[in-house]
Design a protein around this motif. Structure first.
Motif, mmCIF file in Angstrom:
data_model
loop_
_atom_site.group_PDB
_atom_site.id
_atom_site.type_symbol
_atom_site.label_atom_id
_atom_site.label_comp_id
_atom_site.label_asym_id
_atom_site.label_seq_id
_atom_site.Cartn_x
_atom_site.Cartn_y
_atom_site.Cartn_z
ATOM 1 N N PHE A 50 51.522 39.686 41.348
ATOM 2 C CA PHE A 50 52.489 39.493 40.310
ATOM 3 C C PHE A 50 53.706 38.802 40.481
ATOM 4 C CE2 PHE A 50 50.538 43.433 38.891
ATOM 5 C CZ PHE A 50 50.143 43.421 37.764
ATOM 6 N N THR A 51 54.357 38.921 41.735
ATOM 7 C CA THR A 51 55.521 38.040 41.890
ATOM 8 C C THR A 51 54.697 36.708 42.174
ATOM 9 O OG1 THR A 51 55.016 38.616 44.363
ATOM 10 C CG2 THR A 51 56.548 39.923 43.084
ATOM 11 N N ASN A 52 53.552 36.528 42.481
ATOM 12 C CA ASN A 52 52.903 35.119 42.883
ATOM 13 C C ASN A 52 53.064 34.381 41.537
ATOM 14 O OD1 ASN A 52 51.510 33.359 44.704
ATOM 15 N ND2 ASN A 52 49.846 33.762 43.298
ATOM 16 N N ILE A 53 52.860 34.948 40.509
ATOM 17 C CA ILE A 53 52.962 34.371 39.161
ATOM 18 C C ILE A 53 54.140 33.485 39.012
ATOM 19 C CG2 ILE A 53 52.748 34.669 36.608
ATOM 20 C CD1 ILE A 53 51.165 37.183 37.106
ATOM 21 N N PHE A 54 55.158 34.116 39.610
ATOM 22 C CA PHE A 54 56.329 33.438 39.002
ATOM 23 C C PHE A 54 56.896 32.451 40.307
ATOM 24 C CE2 PHE A 54 56.732 37.838 37.050
ATOM 25 C CZ PHE A 54 57.196 37.249 35.947
ATOM 26 N N ASP A 55 55.970 32.604 41.343
ATOM 27 C CA ASP A 55 56.123 31.514 42.368
ATOM 28 C C ASP A 55 55.469 30.279 42.065
ATOM 29 O OD1 ASP A 55 57.834 33.339 43.973
ATOM 30 O OD2 ASP A 55 56.094 34.177 45.076
ATOM 31 N N VAL A 56 54.557 30.308 41.195
ATOM 32 C CA VAL A 56 53.760 29.126 41.114
ATOM 33 C C VAL A 56 54.375 28.483 39.676
ATOM 34 C CG1 VAL A 56 51.417 28.250 40.142
ATOM 35 C CG2 VAL A 56 51.592 30.462 41.549
ATOM 36 N N THR A 57 54.671 27.281 39.964
ATOM 37 C CA THR A 57 55.736 26.575 39.047
ATOM 38 C C THR A 57 54.797 26.238 37.750
ATOM 39 O OG1 THR A 57 56.601 25.458 40.544
ATOM 40 C CG2 THR A 57 57.055 24.428 38.453
ATOM 41 N N ALA A 58 53.457 26.075 37.582
ATOM 42 C CA ALA A 58 52.549 25.659 36.642
ATOM 43 C C ALA A 58 52.421 26.802 35.796
ATOM 44 C CB ALA A 58 51.283 25.477 37.139
ATOM 45 N N PHE A 59 52.521 27.996 36.311
ATOM 46 C CA PHE A 59 52.349 29.272 35.464
ATOM 47 C C PHE A 59 53.797 29.277 34.630
ATOM 48 C CE2 PHE A 59 49.247 31.189 38.163
ATOM 49 C CZ PHE A 59 48.030 31.085 37.247
ATOM 50 N N ARG A 60 54.857 29.176 35.081
ATOM 51 C CA ARG A 60 56.125 29.192 34.426
ATOM 52 C C ARG A 60 56.338 28.185 33.320
ATOM 53 N NH1 ARG A 60 58.281 29.307 39.752
ATOM 54 N NH2 ARG A 60 59.509 27.131 39.240
ATOM 55 N N THR A 61 56.027 26.903 33.724
ATOM 56 C CA THR A 61 56.156 25.856 32.832
ATOM 57 C C THR A 61 55.172 26.034 31.698
ATOM 58 O OG1 THR A 61 54.730 24.486 34.023
ATOM 59 C CG2 THR A 61 56.867 24.292 34.376
ATOM 60 N N GLN A 220 46.241 26.569 31.759
ATOM 61 C CA GLN A 220 46.569 26.706 33.054
ATOM 62 C C GLN A 220 45.842 28.037 33.910
ATOM 63 O OE1 GLN A 220 48.263 24.558 34.977
ATOM 64 N NE2 GLN A 220 47.856 25.511 36.846
ATOM 65 N N ILE A 221 45.230 28.844 33.305
ATOM 66 C CA ILE A 221 44.450 29.846 33.849
ATOM 67 C C ILE A 221 43.249 29.470 34.302
ATOM 68 C CG2 ILE A 221 43.212 32.263 33.459
ATOM 69 C CD1 ILE A 221 45.884 33.036 31.755
ATOM 70 N N LEU A 222 42.491 28.560 33.278
ATOM 71 C CA LEU A 222 41.249 28.007 33.514
ATOM 72 C C LEU A 222 41.304 27.287 34.870
ATOM 73 C CD1 LEU A 222 39.771 27.533 30.106
ATOM 74 C CD2 LEU A 222 39.167 29.140 31.508
ATOM 75 N N ALA A 223 42.356 26.155 34.722
ATOM 76 C CA ALA A 223 42.528 25.327 35.805
ATOM 77 C C ALA A 223 42.806 25.867 37.165
ATOM 78 C CB ALA A 223 43.778 24.466 35.711
ATOM 79 N N HIS A 224 43.363 27.111 37.309
ATOM 80 C CA HIS A 224 43.752 28.070 38.291
ATOM 81 C C HIS A 224 42.441 28.553 39.067
ATOM 82 C CE1 HIS A 224 46.365 30.073 41.170
ATOM 83 N NE2 HIS A 224 45.549 31.214 41.117
ATOM 84 N N MET A 225 41.809 29.093 38.071
ATOM 85 C CA MET A 225 40.288 29.746 38.427
ATOM 86 C C MET A 225 39.466 28.769 39.207
ATOM 87 S SD MET A 225 39.501 32.586 35.558
ATOM 88 C CE MET A 225 37.940 32.851 36.359
ATOM 89 N N ILE A 233 45.182 35.832 38.494
ATOM 90 C CA ILE A 233 44.672 35.745 37.137
ATOM 91 C C ILE A 233 44.509 36.912 36.635
ATOM 92 C CG2 ILE A 233 42.725 34.967 36.080
ATOM 93 C CD1 ILE A 233 44.112 32.668 37.151
ATOM 94 N N ALA A 234 44.120 37.988 37.315
ATOM 95 C CA ALA A 234 44.221 39.355 36.818
ATOM 96 C C ALA A 234 45.521 39.659 36.312
ATOM 97 C CB ALA A 234 43.416 40.235 37.617
ATOM 98 N N SER A 235 46.642 39.496 37.225
ATOM 99 C CA SER A 235 47.823 39.521 36.864
ATOM 100 C C SER A 235 48.561 39.100 35.629
ATOM 101 C CB SER A 235 48.796 39.424 38.395
ATOM 102 O OG SER A 235 48.157 39.981 39.493
ATOM 103 N N VAL A 236 48.255 37.858 35.649
ATOM 104 C CA VAL A 236 48.570 37.106 34.382
ATOM 105 C C VAL A 236 48.202 37.675 33.117
ATOM 106 C CG1 VAL A 236 48.353 34.841 33.005
ATOM 107 C CG2 VAL A 236 48.827 34.996 35.332
ATOM 108 N N SER A 237 46.801 38.214 33.185
ATOM 109 C CA SER A 237 46.314 39.098 32.127
ATOM 110 C C SER A 237 46.806 40.165 31.861
ATOM 111 C CB SER A 237 44.557 39.180 32.377
ATOM 112 O OG SER A 237 44.006 37.945 32.561
ATOM 113 N N VAL A 238 47.236 40.922 32.820
ATOM 114 C CA VAL A 238 47.878 42.147 32.629
ATOM 115 C C VAL A 238 49.238 41.967 31.684
ATOM 116 C CG1 VAL A 238 49.196 44.054 33.657
ATOM 117 C CG2 VAL A 238 46.772 43.290 34.522
ATOM 118 N N LEU A 239 49.978 40.898 32.161
ATOM 119 C CA LEU A 239 51.047 40.716 31.547
ATOM 120 C C LEU A 239 51.072 40.175 30.240
ATOM 121 C CD1 LEU A 239 53.284 38.541 34.263
ATOM 122 C CD2 LEU A 239 53.628 40.926 33.723
#
Length: 262
Positions: A50-61, A220-225, A233-239
């Protein structure tokens, strides 16, 4: 006298409920797994994905872009859809019957076809910025929901109330804002929620309209996968699920869920 449900009906309903709810628990389990890959049942327990989501700049933007597109597209759809729904219900006798079907076309046309058409005609043909094209595409995507849901509220509205207000000297525009709009507030709120959720989760249209420097969270989720297969990816889905539940909780706390069924 209470009707006793048949045990077989209870069993079938329970099975359907488990089938619907099981994927949510699988995603939640995979999100907290202490492994570098997606797995279920979870091995260990951690919140680092979950913290990794906010560490990845692409997810934030991309998350910020998705929220902007969803809010902007929904508001534009409502600005167009509310007057359209009002005209279709208020002047249904004067307007041709086929006109209401025009606003359903974005739903009838496959999203892949719609996205490709927008890319050819708007992105390439008009040479508009990517963000503007995304905004127009999502507005077109959710416009049918705005027209249909608001129109359903207007179908049960008594327009004689509006006529009475106008006959007493109230200007038409003020009558609409102070008489009609408050009475269809439930439809407007329901249309906003439905359109916002549809927009923020869209993949097909966004896939054609995104470009360098501008993308949405689902893309971005598709690109990350494609590059990683970690539980991020599962953490983003939970959020995203928490966001949906949060919106419904706010509606329940402020208006009540029964407000949406009026």
């Amino acid at each position: 006298m209470q009707t006793k449900l048949h045990p077989a009906l209870i069993a079938v309903a329970s099975i359907i409920f488990v089938i619907l709810i099981a994927p949510l628990f699988i995603i939640l389990g995979a999100a907290v797994s202490d492994t570098s890959y997606l797995t279920f049942p979870p091995q260990g327990f951690t919140f680092r994905w979950f913290t990794n989501i906010f560490d990845v700049t692409a997810f934030r933007t991309t998350a910020l872009t998705s929220l902007q597109i969803a809010f902007g597209g929904t508001l534009l759809a409502l600005l167009i859809g509310i007057p359209a729904a009002y005209a279709l219900n208020r002047f249904r006798i004067r307007l041709p019957s086929w006109l209401s079907n025009v606003f359903v076309l974005p739903i009838l046309v496959p999203e892949i076809v719609l996205g490709f058409s927008l890319m050819k005609s708007v992105t390439i043909g008009l040479d508009l910025p990517i963000f503007t094209t995304l905004l127009l595409g999502h507005t077109l995507l959710v416009l049918p929901y705005a027209v249909r849901v608001v129109g359903a509220s207007l179908a049960s509205f008594d327009f004689s109330i509006e006529e009475a207000a106008i006959s007493l000297g109230c200007p038409p525009w003020k009558t609409f804002l102070t008489v009609v709009l408050p009475n269809i507030g439930a439809g407007v709120v329901a249309a906003f929620i439905l359109a916002f959720i549809t927009s923020i989760n869209d993949v097909s249209i966004s896939l054609f309209l995104t470009g360098p420097g501008v993308s949405t969270l689902p893309i971005q989720i598709l690109a990350h996968m494609e590059q990683f297969f970690d539980p991020t990816i599962a953490s983003v889905s939970v959020l995203l699920m928490i966001l949906t539940v949060g919106v419904m909780a706010i509606v329940e706390a402020t208006l009540g869920l029964t407000f949406l069924t009026k």
